[in-house]
Design an enzyme around this catalytic site. Structure first.
Site, PDB file in Angstrom:
ATOM      1  N   TYR A  60       0.831  -1.201   0.000  1.00 24.90           N
ATOM      2  CA  TYR A  60       0.000   0.000   0.000  1.00 24.90           C
ATOM      3  C   TYR A  60       0.868   1.254   0.000  1.00 24.90           C
ATOM      4  O   TYR A  60       0.536   2.252  -0.644  1.00 24.90           O
ATOM      5  CB  TYR A  60      -0.920  -0.005   1.224  1.00 24.90           C
ATOM      6  CG  TYR A  60      -1.957  -1.098   1.190  1.00 24.90           C
ATOM      7  CD1 TYR A  60      -3.129  -0.953   0.461  1.00 24.90           C
ATOM      8  CD2 TYR A  60      -1.774  -2.284   1.896  1.00 24.90           C
ATOM      9  CE1 TYR A  60      -4.089  -1.952   0.422  1.00 24.90           C
ATOM     10  CE2 TYR A  60      -2.721  -3.292   1.865  1.00 24.90           C
ATOM     11  CZ  TYR A  60      -3.873  -3.128   1.125  1.00 24.90           C
ATOM     12  OH  TYR A  60      -4.811  -4.122   1.081  1.00 24.90           O
TER      13      TYR A  60
ATOM     14  N   ASN B 146     -12.213  -0.741  -5.248  1.00 23.72           N
ATOM     15  CA  ASN B 146     -12.031  -1.052  -6.659  1.00 23.72           C
ATOM     16  C   ASN B 146     -13.262  -1.792  -7.180  1.00 23.72           C
ATOM     17  O   ASN B 146     -13.607  -2.854  -6.664  1.00 23.72           O
ATOM     18  CB  ASN B 146     -10.772  -1.908  -6.826  1.00 23.72           C
ATOM     19  CG  ASN B 146     -10.673  -2.546  -8.195  1.00 23.72           C
ATOM     20  OD1 ASN B 146     -11.109  -1.988  -9.201  1.00 23.72           O
ATOM     21  ND2 ASN B 146     -10.105  -3.742  -8.249  1.00 23.72           N
TER      22      ASN B 146
ATOM     23  N   CYS C 105      -6.377  -5.217  -7.760  1.00 22.86           N
ATOM     24  CA  CYS C 105      -6.186  -4.895  -6.342  1.00 22.86           C
ATOM     25  C   CYS C 105      -5.701  -6.101  -5.552  1.00 22.86           C
ATOM     26  O   CYS C 105      -5.169  -5.943  -4.445  1.00 22.86           O
ATOM     27  CB  CYS C 105      -7.465  -4.333  -5.742  1.00 22.86           C
ATOM     28  SG  CYS C 105      -8.907  -5.393  -5.902  1.00 22.86           S
ATOM     29  N   HIS C 106      -5.837  -7.313  -6.119  1.00 24.40           N
ATOM     30  CA  HIS C 106      -5.326  -8.498  -5.416  1.00 24.40           C
ATOM     31  C   HIS C 106      -3.809  -8.505  -5.366  1.00 24.40           C
ATOM     32  O   HIS C 106      -3.224  -9.282  -4.608  1.00 24.40           O
ATOM     33  CB  HIS C 106      -5.830  -9.774  -6.101  1.00 24.40           C
ATOM     34  CG  HIS C 106      -5.405  -9.921  -7.528  1.00 24.40           C
ATOM     35  ND1 HIS C 106      -6.057  -9.281  -8.570  1.00 24.40           N
ATOM     36  CD2 HIS C 106      -4.393 -10.631  -8.104  1.00 24.40           C
ATOM     37  CE1 HIS C 106      -5.463  -9.606  -9.712  1.00 24.40           C
ATOM     38  NE2 HIS C 106      -4.454 -10.402  -9.451  1.00 24.40           N
TER      39      HIS C 106
ATOM     40  N   GLU D 249      -1.024 -16.442 -11.031  1.00 22.43           N
ATOM     41  CA  GLU D 249      -0.249 -15.454 -11.779  1.00 22.43           C
ATOM     42  C   GLU D 249       1.249 -15.664 -11.591  1.00 22.43           C
ATOM     43  O   GLU D 249       2.022 -15.599 -12.558  1.00 22.43           O
ATOM     44  CB  GLU D 249      -0.644 -14.038 -11.341  1.00 22.43           C
ATOM     45  CG  GLU D 249      -2.019 -13.621 -11.804  1.00 22.43           C
ATOM     46  CD  GLU D 249      -2.382 -12.205 -11.400  1.00 22.43           C
ATOM     47  OE1 GLU D 249      -3.417 -11.717 -11.875  1.00 22.43           O
ATOM     48  OE2 GLU D 249      -1.627 -11.581 -10.610  1.00 22.43           O
TER      49      GLU D 249
END
Length: 303
Positions: free
Chosen positions: A225, A248, A256-257, A283
């Site tokens: 953040y 979001n 946002c993950h 990912e």
């Protein structure tokens, strides 16, 4: 229901979700017993009621890597490892305003924000189409205008009715109509089918800045953040950044993950922490697999 995602992908994710639960349980048992956390393939498959061969096949198809490798990515240490590997956002992405095209996994994403007037009016006068879709991570609700997707919500954890109410409250002045067909291509592209996805989101100016910064985080990487706060020129606004990240409206496409606590902890995720871990693990695994494939190709070419 529109169906851009193959049935087998939905089946695979249900196994993934169950596997996360079983892996967590096995890790907790091992820690309580003071022994190393080791979950052999056949043991995990048995917990899921599958043969080892079937488990190997479906996980490899879904994740792009072997089950053993994927379960390593599901480890609770993944977040800290990814955060330690971060690069400054300035070095990994180029953005030139809200309309700039951005490369995100295998699609072209075109991004814009609705006007401040549209935000102040709560979307009054907008027609927002919506529909139910399937994804590799379970069912989703998609919302969009003629200009692009303005919402994408997972429904597995909170349920479809609550997810729908959560999303439509963001556009109190808009007229909602169920019409999934115009959105199907954008939603499918969001989950890796290729092609072009368009975003047109409604948010306050500060939120828009934060969401734009999220778009610059590459797949397979994460940021804290505080990294996002520094990126938007407000290094002391970490709490406000966290609030904007949590608001979001478009899951996956605005990633946002990929935002974690500075400690490497997962933090929160509006659609469920299990899903956040599954997204990050897939990912990271595919990112590494792609790097290894690229290295092999360079090696074969003598580079």
């Amino acid at each position: 229901m529109s169906d851009p995602i193959p049935l087998e992908d939905r089946y695979h994710y249900r196994l993934i979700a169950r596997a996360i639960t079983e892996i967590d349980a096995a890790q907790a048992e091992a820690r309580a017993a003071g022994r190393p956390v080791q979950i052999p393939l056949d043991a995990l498959a048995a917990r899921l009621g599958l043969s080892a061969a079937h488990f190997q096949r479906v996980f490899s198809a879904w994740a792009g890597v072997s089950p053993k490798r994927y379960t390593q990515y599901l480890s609770l240490t993944l977040a800290r490892e990814l955060l330690a590997q971060k690069l400054p956002l300035d070095q990994v992405a180029e953005t030139a305003g809200l309309s700039a095209p951005s490369r995100l996994h295998d699609l072209i994403l075109r991004w814009e924000a609705m006007t401040p007037g549209e935000f102040a009016a709560g979307g009054a006068g907008l027609v927002i189409r919506w529909g139910r879709f399937d994804s590799p991570f379970g069912p989703v609700l998609g919302f969009g205008t003629d200009r692009g997707l303005c919402g994408l919500a997972f429904t597995e954890e909170m349920g479809p009715e609550a997810a729908f109410a959560d999303m439509v409250a963001r556009w109190p002045g808009a007229r909602l109509t169920e019409d999934p067909a115009p959105l199907a291509g954008w939603v499918a592209a969001a989950f890796g089918t290729g092609g072009e996805a368009r975003l047109c989101v409604l948010g306050a100016p500060f939120q828009i800045k934060v969401w734009e910064a999220l778009l610059a985080i590459p797949s397979g990487e994460v940021r804290s953040y505080s990294d996002i706060a520094a990126r938007i020129g407000s290094p002391r606004a970490v709490r406000a950044v966290g609030t904007a990240v949590g608001r979001n409206p478009v899951a996956v496409l605005i990633p946002c993950h990929r935002v974690l606590r500075a400690s490497g902890g997962l933090g929160g995720y509006h659609w469920g922490l299990g899903l956040k871990r599954a997204l990050l693990a897939r990912e990271a695994a595919r990112h590494e697999a792609g790097q290894e494939a690229g290295h092999g190709a360079r090696h074969e070419a003598g580079l």
